[in-house]
Scaffold this motif. Structure first.
Motif, PDB file in Angstrom:
ATOM      1  N   ALA A   1       0.833  -1.206   0.000  1.00 11.10           N
ATOM      2  CA  ALA A   1       0.000   0.000   0.000  1.00 11.10           C
ATOM      3  C   ALA A   1       0.865   1.252   0.000  1.00 11.10           C
ATOM      4  CB  ALA A   1      -0.925   0.005   1.217  1.00 11.10           C
ATOM      5  N   ALA A   2       1.953   1.225   0.770  1.00 11.98           N
ATOM      6  CA  ALA A   2       2.836   2.384   0.841  1.00 11.98           C
ATOM      7  C   ALA A   2       3.651   2.568  -0.430  1.00 11.98           C
ATOM      8  CB  ALA A   2       3.766   2.248   2.041  1.00 11.98           C
ATOM      9  N   ALA A   3       3.911   1.468  -1.152  1.00 16.54           N
ATOM     10  CA  ALA A   3       4.763   1.529  -2.339  1.00 16.54           C
ATOM     11  C   ALA A   3       3.991   1.788  -3.624  1.00 16.54           C
ATOM     12  CB  ALA A   3       5.551   0.221  -2.474  1.00 16.54           C
ATOM     13  N   THR A   4       2.674   1.706  -3.582  1.00 14.84           N
ATOM     14  CA  THR A   4       1.842   1.861  -4.776  1.00 14.84           C
ATOM     15  C   THR A   4       0.805   2.959  -4.547  1.00 14.84           C
ATOM     16  OG1 THR A   4       0.323   0.134  -4.003  1.00 14.84           O
ATOM     17  CG2 THR A   4       2.133  -0.559  -5.446  1.00 14.84           C
ATOM     18  N   GLY A   5       0.114   3.330  -5.628  1.00 18.06           N
ATOM     19  CA  GLY A   5      -0.857   4.400  -5.479  1.00 18.06           C
ATOM     20  C   GLY A   5      -2.238   4.103  -6.013  1.00 18.06           C
ATOM     21  N   ARG A   6      -2.358   3.090  -6.888  1.00 17.65           N
ATOM     22  CA  ARG A   6      -3.636   2.836  -7.553  1.00 17.65           C
ATOM     23  C   ARG A   6      -4.127   1.416  -7.361  1.00 17.65           C
ATOM     24  NH1 ARG A   6      -4.550  -0.264 -11.638  1.00 17.65           N
ATOM     25  NH2 ARG A   6      -2.331  -0.456 -12.116  1.00 17.65           N
ATOM     26  N   ILE A   7      -3.246   0.475  -7.489  1.00 22.01           N
ATOM     27  CA  ILE A   7      -3.629  -0.930  -7.583  1.00 22.01           C
ATOM     28  C   ILE A   7      -4.326  -1.393  -6.309  1.00 22.01           C
ATOM     29  CG2 ILE A   7      -1.510  -1.977  -6.645  1.00 22.01           C
ATOM     30  CD1 ILE A   7      -1.640  -3.833  -9.210  1.00 22.01           C
ATOM     31  N   ARG A   8      -5.341  -2.238  -6.473  1.00 16.70           N
ATOM     32  CA  ARG A   8      -6.092  -2.743  -5.321  1.00 16.70           C
ATOM     33  C   ARG A   8      -5.309  -3.883  -4.662  1.00 16.70           C
ATOM     34  NH1 ARG A   8     -12.266  -3.657  -6.854  1.00 16.70           N
ATOM     35  NH2 ARG A   8     -12.519  -3.360  -4.601  1.00 16.70           N
ATOM     36  N   LEU A   9      -5.577  -4.109  -3.390  1.00 14.67           N
ATOM     37  CA  LEU A   9      -4.799  -5.024  -2.560  1.00 14.67           C
ATOM     38  C   LEU A   9      -5.717  -6.087  -1.997  1.00 14.67           C
ATOM     39  CD1 LEU A   9      -3.249  -2.120  -0.441  1.00 14.67           C
ATOM     40  CD2 LEU A   9      -2.343  -3.010  -2.602  1.00 14.67           C
ATOM     41  N   GLY A  10      -5.312  -7.355  -2.095  1.00 14.89           N
ATOM     42  CA  GLY A  10      -6.206  -8.399  -1.622  1.00 14.89           C
ATOM     43  C   GLY A  10      -5.485  -9.594  -1.029  1.00 14.89           C
ATOM     44  N   THR A  11      -6.234 -10.389  -0.274  1.00 11.42           N
ATOM     45  CA  THR A  11      -5.753 -11.666   0.233  1.00 11.42           C
ATOM     46  C   THR A  11      -6.489 -12.784  -0.485  1.00 11.42           C
ATOM     47  OG1 THR A  11      -7.372 -11.620   2.045  1.00 11.42           O
ATOM     48  CG2 THR A  11      -5.167 -10.767   2.509  1.00 11.42           C
ATOM     49  N   ALA A  12      -5.731 -13.794  -0.894  1.00  8.72           N
ATOM     50  CA  ALA A  12      -6.327 -14.928  -1.596  1.00  8.72           C
ATOM     51  C   ALA A  12      -5.543 -16.199  -1.234  1.00  8.72           C
ATOM     52  CB  ALA A  12      -6.306 -14.702  -3.109  1.00  8.72           C
ATOM     53  N   ALA A  13      -5.880 -16.759  -0.127  1.00  5.25           N
ATOM     54  CA  ALA A  13      -6.890 -16.293   0.815  1.00  5.25           C
ATOM     55  C   ALA A  13      -6.220 -16.151   2.181  1.00  5.25           C
ATOM     56  CB  ALA A  13      -8.042 -17.263   0.895  1.00  5.25           C
ATOM     57  N   TRP A  14      -6.835 -15.351   3.035  1.00  8.84           N
ATOM     58  CA  TRP A  14      -6.372 -15.139   4.406  1.00  8.84           C
ATOM     59  C   TRP A  14      -7.101 -16.132   5.306  1.00  8.84           C
ATOM     60  CZ3 TRP A  14      -7.637 -10.236   7.771  1.00  8.84           C
ATOM     61  CH2 TRP A  14      -6.753 -10.181   8.862  1.00  8.84           C
ATOM     62  N   THR A  15      -6.352 -16.965   6.016  1.00  9.26           N
ATOM     63  CA  THR A  15      -6.949 -17.907   6.966  1.00  9.26           C
ATOM     64  C   THR A  15      -7.190 -17.150   8.263  1.00  9.26           C
ATOM     65  OG1 THR A  15      -5.596 -19.629   5.919  1.00  9.26           O
ATOM     66  CG2 THR A  15      -6.797 -20.245   7.909  1.00  9.26           C
ATOM     67  N   ALA A  16      -8.239 -16.382   8.284  1.00 10.32           N
ATOM     68  CA  ALA A  16      -8.467 -15.408   9.354  1.00 10.32           C
ATOM     69  C   ALA A  16      -8.654 -16.061  10.712  1.00 10.32           C
ATOM     70  CB  ALA A  16      -9.690 -14.554   9.014  1.00 10.32           C
ATOM     71  N   THR A  17      -9.132 -17.300  10.750  1.00  2.00           N
ATOM     72  CA  THR A  17      -9.399 -17.944  12.039  1.00  2.00           C
ATOM     73  C   THR A  17      -8.125 -18.352  12.764  1.00  2.00           C
ATOM     74  OG1 THR A  17      -9.808 -19.948  10.748  1.00  2.00           O
ATOM     75  CG2 THR A  17     -11.723 -18.761  11.566  1.00  2.00           C
ATOM     76  N   LEU A  18      -6.969 -18.207  12.144  1.00  2.00           N
ATOM     77  CA  LEU A  18      -5.716 -18.448  12.844  1.00  2.00           C
ATOM     78  C   LEU A  18      -5.323 -17.271  13.731  1.00  2.00           C
ATOM     79  CD1 LEU A  18      -3.608 -20.143  10.010  1.00  2.00           C
ATOM     80  CD2 LEU A  18      -4.726 -21.238  11.967  1.00  2.00           C
ATOM     81  N   ARG A  19      -6.089 -16.170  13.662  1.00  2.00           N
ATOM     82  CA  ARG A  19      -5.860 -15.004  14.515  1.00  2.00           C
ATOM     83  C   ARG A  19      -7.134 -14.710  15.317  1.00  2.00           C
ATOM     84  NH1 ARG A  19      -3.563 -15.781   9.348  1.00  2.00           N
ATOM     85  NH2 ARG A  19      -1.517 -14.760   9.236  1.00  2.00           N
ATOM     86  N   HIS A  20      -6.966 -14.131  16.482  1.00  2.00           N
ATOM     87  CA  HIS A  20      -8.133 -13.670  17.218  1.00  2.00           C
ATOM     88  C   HIS A  20      -8.844 -12.623  16.370  1.00  2.00           C
ATOM     89  CE1 HIS A  20     -10.590 -11.614  20.204  1.00  2.00           C
ATOM     90  NE2 HIS A  20     -10.413 -12.663  21.005  1.00  2.00           N
ATOM     91  N   PRO A  21     -10.180 -12.651  16.291  1.00  2.00           N
ATOM     92  CA  PRO A  21     -10.890 -11.737  15.391  1.00  2.00           C
ATOM     93  C   PRO A  21     -10.657 -10.257  15.690  1.00  2.00           C
ATOM     94  CG  PRO A  21     -12.419 -12.960  16.799  1.00  2.00           C
ATOM     95  CD  PRO A  21     -11.092 -13.618  16.923  1.00  2.00           C
TER      96      PRO A  21
END
Length: 312
Positions: A61-81
């Motif tokens: 995000a800091a190095a770019t200005g336009r391109i969208r950023l995504g997770t594919a995929a984030w295993t979110a349940t490995l972290r406390h919500p």
């Protein structure tokens, strides 16, 4: 309207024995300059080790200005919500309106179960925990005072870090086309991110989601590709990549996930079948350890061919 994104090679750097987070950030900037719409990164602390996805996307995000950023995929349940909501809100503030979170419950493989066990999260509860995590995130980002669910009770959500927009980033469910997955997408998620090897199955599933949806849902598609003027050479390269990544054959993995090896024109024909089935956003994993060469080929050959199908 079609959007085409590239999966950043955070896992591939580890496959060759060189973790290189800075190099992955630089590649994201190359992808932005080449005209891609989005960059994505996967997640795995142990099973398929790579750098942390949200930390990486903060740097992107800091190095770019336009391109969208995504997770594919984030295993979110490995972290406390609550920590997950905090991480996502931070990245969303760094790139306002650019973050998209593709979420996975965890692939049903022995190495994934071992990863959950190492972190202390019950693997058999992963689906319910993911859906509840999404509910907690939305409550936190909307300023709700607290949350009470099956797995977590949080009394002071009102102090949670806000995102750049009141609703927070869109949340997509990565998964297959089983009735339960489709019902979860339709009820709880902003997007569907499957890896179906059959465009006809994609079309049937997307029709089901549209019938059941209670919110706007983005139909996306995750596919692994290798481009070459010699189709046989592309398939050989793809076979080697899959065997090194999964320790399984391309034939075996092709029954689960979408793979293509061949010319750019033939790849555009193949992806157009998913466009016709309803897909609007592609996430392309480059099935090669020669990532820069493949990125150049996709940008120069595949992107124009694919986008011409939409505008024709």
């Amino acid at each position: 309207m079609i959007e085409v994104g590239i999966l950043l090679p955070s896992r591939e750097t580890a496959m060759v024995g060189r973790h290189d987070a800075s190099g992955v950030v630089r590649l994201a900037k190359v992808a932005e300059d080449a005209g891609f719409d989005s960059v994505w990164t996967g997640d795995s602390p142990l099973a398929r080790t790579r750098v942390d996805p949200l930390t990486l996307l903060a740097a992107v995000a800091a190095a770019t200005g336009r391109i969208r950023l995504g997770t594919a995929a984030w295993t979110a349940t490995l972290r406390h919500p609550l920590l997950g909501a905090h991480q996502a809100a931070t990245v969303d503030q760094l790139g306002p309106g650019r973050l998209m979170l593709g979420l996975g419950a965890g692939f049903p493989l022995p190495e994934s179960r071992a990863e959950f066990d190492a972190i202390g999260v019950p693997f058999d509860e992963r689906v319910g925990r993911l859906d509840e995590t999404v509910r907690i995130w939305r409550a936190a980002w909307s300023g709700a005072p607290g949350f009470a669910g099956k797995y977590w009770q949080i009394d002071d959500l009102a102090r949670a870090l806000p995102t750049s927009t009141p609703d927070g980033p869109p949340l997509w469910l990565a998964g297959s086309d089983t009735p339960k997955v489709l019902a979860r997408v339709a009820r709880h998620y902003d997007g569907w991110l499957p890896y179906l090897p059959d465009p006809a199955a994609y079309a049937r599933a997307w029709e089901t989601i549209q019938r059941q949806a209670t919110r706007a849902v983005t139909p996306a598609m995750y596919a692994t590709i290798v481009l070459d003027t010699d189709a046989a050479r592309a398939r050989t390269e793809l076979e080697g990549y899959v065997r090194q990544y999964y320790r399984r054959s391309l034939a075996e993995m092709s029954t689960i996930q979408a793979y293509f090896g061949g010319t750019a024109e033939a790849c555009a024909d193949w992806l157009t079948r998913y466009l016709d089935a309803g897909a609007t956003h592609f996430i392309l994993r480059l099935g090669s350890l020669d990532v820069h060469r493949q990125l150049d080929l996709v940008a120069e050959k595949l992107l124009p061919a694919l986008r011409s199908r939409v505008t024709a």
